[in-house]
Design a protein around this motif. Structure first.
Motif: not given
Length: 772
Positions: A368, A408, A421, A427
């Motif tokens: 993501y 992420w 996430r 991340p």
């Protein structure tokens, strides 16, 4: 920043110019009216400006602004291809990708890993990356504003006045990061008269496009133009598990332009717009049995080909959203001897997307990504002359950008239902800044009968910073300043009105920076240096057969130094055990020959063509790699690999035939484009030499990142007619009629996996339009 200009060697008049806000971007003159050595023409009336470049398809009639002056195409001593509105309509060109092959040695592909992102290559110079810190080597300039990232460069062609493709370094007038060239796009201006141009198109893959431009007069001094474009498609990929279409997108682009002309000597044009895109960034799997992820994916999803197989996909659902408002303010002031110019640009983008990079149905590498980007630019110019034999353009430029990225990642999680996430508690967060200032000058001196000297230069100072963190812990931060002077000098000779020959030398510069994918402190804080290109070119432009035939020729040698290349390295302290860093890796020499022609053998018939030939090779491309024998870092020599986006040959042939009828006209267009095979990533096909202690010799790029030869056949048939006092048209079109399939982008990741995207297969459709 202003004080730096004051301390410089520029005249006091330029300092005064830097305090003004004026512009001279849209000068147009009647065909052949301006001698090459004369001063730029005065700012014309609105109607003349709007129609000067779109009324004719004769190259001698096309007025170009390639050198920030108003010149005819055949009088400009630059390798340039110009495409005006009539040509775009006749070819049914939809976006910037349709230019590929039209100009010699031009490659443009869509990059699915970023919204409206383009990979552009001119004369074999490119840098294919969607990261906001990775600046392009080919500049896309829209209404005088440089787009600072590859995202947003894949441009719609409906509301276009003219496109100019400038080949070779354009560092003097267009600045850094244009070492390959420039695609200069000029959109139509408000006409000051009531008018509507609208179109609806439907084609294969449930592709629907609706577009409209409306012009409204608001008195004698104010003109308004509003526009709205919508484009949606289901995509041309098939999901293997259920057969549904993948790779779809929905794109909206809307805005307005306001032109104010309070006097004959001043005008201001403000354009405000926004682009919104929802898309499915799908990828085809290219993992093979030599990659680690092949053992974790189903057998039928490994060792697939890069032609037909790439259109069947297996990965998880993806989604993306891109929102990009922007504003451009252009102002013109004619103060007699001097024409003053100001172009102010602002652009912002917010985007997020999910993507299954391993592209298999097994959950192995899913991300993501969320990004924010903002850029501001200000250019100030003065143009004029010192008599009939000397003219000039001088100016100053400021550019700033800020961006941040959060990513992420799920790596071998085997948990497709979990949001990255939520899965990734470590991340990556990247923040970057760029500040750039420049001063420039470009001059023409007709020093002898039939001879002209063109010379100039640009001094650029860039300051960049980048910080890289994982899980909120900063692993590296760097800041550095890069400076470069990029000169250009050329001479042209006109023995008569039908012949011009020229020779030139120019230097291009692409700024240094930092690696946003670095995973170790040492790599994240280490800057890579600028790269430069010295280009030597000779050329000629010829009008023959009483103006029936125009032929343009160019030959060049480009010396490419301190190349910036992405390298994937083993990283013991990185979460994924590898990192991608950008380094300066040696040099390259690119040689080329280019030709294009336009022939009008009969009334209504135009035949045009282009040919580009390239020969290129690396020198001294040696970086660290992992020995397959000992696992230690040893020298890897990539000097024998092909440069990316570097086909040996590009060619095109196009014919347009217009036949008047009792109700209007019928226009047929048939175009063929040939693109030779080219590689899309510096990678490793195999190793020879000393694989224990080095140097190990890389035996070429991985064949999975190689696109095959392309034979692209396009055709359209347009009927124009009067409909209740309104000009209407119906167009039936087909693109890639030979259904030539293959990749536009292929990538391998450090012995783990590979992925790619496929070019548009055969498509066809119909367009209905009105104009009044």
């Amino acid at each position: 920043m202003a004080s730096a200009f004051v301390r410089g060697a520029w005249p006091h008049t330029l300092v005064k110019l830097a305090l003004s806000t004026t512009s001279l971007t849209w000068i147009a003159a009647p065909a052949m009216a301006q001698d090459a050595a004369s001063a730029p023409a005065p700012v014309p009336a609105r109607a003349e400006t709007a129609s000067a470049t779109s009324a004719s398809i004769d190259p001698n009639e096309i007025i170009v602004s390639a050198r920030r002056r108003s010149e005819t195409l055949q009088e400009t001593p630059v390798a340039i291809t110009a495409v005006n509105a009539a040509m775009i309509e006749d070819k049914n060109a939809l976006n910037i990708g349709d230019l590929m092959g039209t100009a010699p040695n031009l490659i443009i592909t869509n990059q699915s890993s970023g919204a409206a992102a383009a990979n552009l290559s001119i004369r074999g110079l490119t840098y294919a990356d969607v990261e906001k810190s990775a600046e392009p080597t080919v500049g896309v300039v829209v209404d005088g504003v440089f787009i600072g990232t590859s995202t947003g460069q894949y441009f719609d062609f409906f509301d276009i006045e003219q496109i100019e493709v400038l080949r070779g370094p354009q560092g003097t007038l267009f600045g850094r990061n244009t070492i390959g060239g420039v695609v200069n796009i000029r959109r139509t201006r408000p006409t000051g008269e009531w008018g509507v141009k609208a179109e609806v198109s439907y084609g294969r893959f449930d592709t629907l496009a609706t577009r409209a431009v409306v012009n409204v007069p608001l008195g004698d001094m104010i003109a308004l133009k509003g526009f709205y474009f919508h484009n949606e498609t289901d995509g041309w990929y098939r999901q293997a598990q259920d057969g549904r279409r993948r790779g779809g997108a929905n794109n909206e682009n809307f805005g307005a332009s306001l032109l104010v002309t309070p006097s004959d000597t001043f005008e201001a044009l403000l354009t405000v717009e926004k682009q919104v895109q929802d898309f499915d960034p799908v990828l085809g799997v290219l993992t093979n049995s030599g990659d680690a992820f092949c053992a974790l994916a189903p057998a039928e999803q490994c060792n697939r080909n890069t032609t037909d197989d790439i259109y069947t996909v297996f990965g998880e659902p993806n989604a993306g959203n891109y929102s990009a408002p922007s504003a451009t303010l252009e102002m013109n002031l004619d103060v007699g001897k001097v024409k003053l110019t100001s172009v102010t640009g602002y652009r912002k983008s917010d985007e997020w997307q999910t993507q299954d990079f391993d592209a298999s149905e097994t959950d192995l590498y899913y991300v993501y990504r969320q990004q924010n980007y903002e850029q501001f630019s200000q250019e100030l110019r003065a143009a004029g002359d010192f008599g009939p034999s000397f003219d000039y353009v001088v100016g100053a430029y400021y550019f700033s950008s800020n961006y941040d990225l959060d990513q992420w990642t799920r790596v071998t999680a085997f948990s497709p239902g979990v949001d990255p996430r939520e899965y990734d508690d470590n991340p990556q967060h990247v923040e970057g800044k760029t500040r750039s200032v420049a001063i420039f000058g470009d001059f023409n001196w007709a020093f002898a009968d039939k001879f002209r000297l063109s010379f100039g230069g640009r001094f650029t100072r860039d300051k960049k910073s980048l910080s890289n963190a994982f899980g909120g812990v900063q692993i590296g931060e760097g800041s550095d300043t890069f400076k470069k002077f990029t000169p250009k000098i050329g001479v042209d000779y006109r023995p008569n009105d039908d012949v011009m020959v020229y020779a030139s030398w120019s230097r291009g510069y692409r700024s240094g920076g930092f690696s946003p994918r670095a995973g170790s402190p040492a790599s994240a804080s280490q800057a890579y240096g600028p790269e430069t290109v010295d280009s030597y070119e000779i050329g000629g432009k010829f009008d023959m057969m009483g103006g029936m035939l125009q032929v343009n020729l160019a030959g060049f040698v480009s010396k490419y130094n301190d190349l910036q290349q992405n390298t994937n390295l083993f990283c013991a302290v990185c979460a994924t055990q590898n990192e991608t860093v950008t380094t300066n890796v040696g040099s390259a020499t690119i040689k080329g020959i280019e030709a294009d022609f336009t022939l009008r053998p009969a009334t209504g018939l135009t035949i045009s063509g282009a040919l580009g030939l390239l020969d290129s090779k690396f020198k001294g491309f040696v970086v660290g790699g992992i020995s397959p024998v000992t696992g230690a870092v040893i020298p890897f020599d990539f000097s024998g690999n092909d440069l990316i986006y570097n086909p040996d040959m590009t060619a095109s042939l196009n014919a347009t035939y217009s036949v008047p009828t009792s109700f209007g006209e019928v226009v047929g267009n048939l175009g063929y484009r040939y693109i030779g095979r080219y590689d899309q990533q510096i990678s490793i096909a195999g190793l020879s030499g000393d694989t224990t202690d080095g140097p190990a010799i890389v035996t070429g790029n991985d064949p999975r990142v190689r696109t095959d030869e392309q034979n692209l056949l396009d055709a359209s048939l347009t009927t124009r007619f009067d409909l209740a006092g309104t000009e209407a048209h119906v167009t039936v079109f087909g693109r890639n009629l030979l259904d030539d399939r293959g990749t536009t982008h292929g990538f391998t990741v450090g012995g783990l996996f590979g992925f790619g995207t496929g070019r548009e297969p055969r498509t066809y459709g119909v367009t209905l339009g009105v104009k009044y």
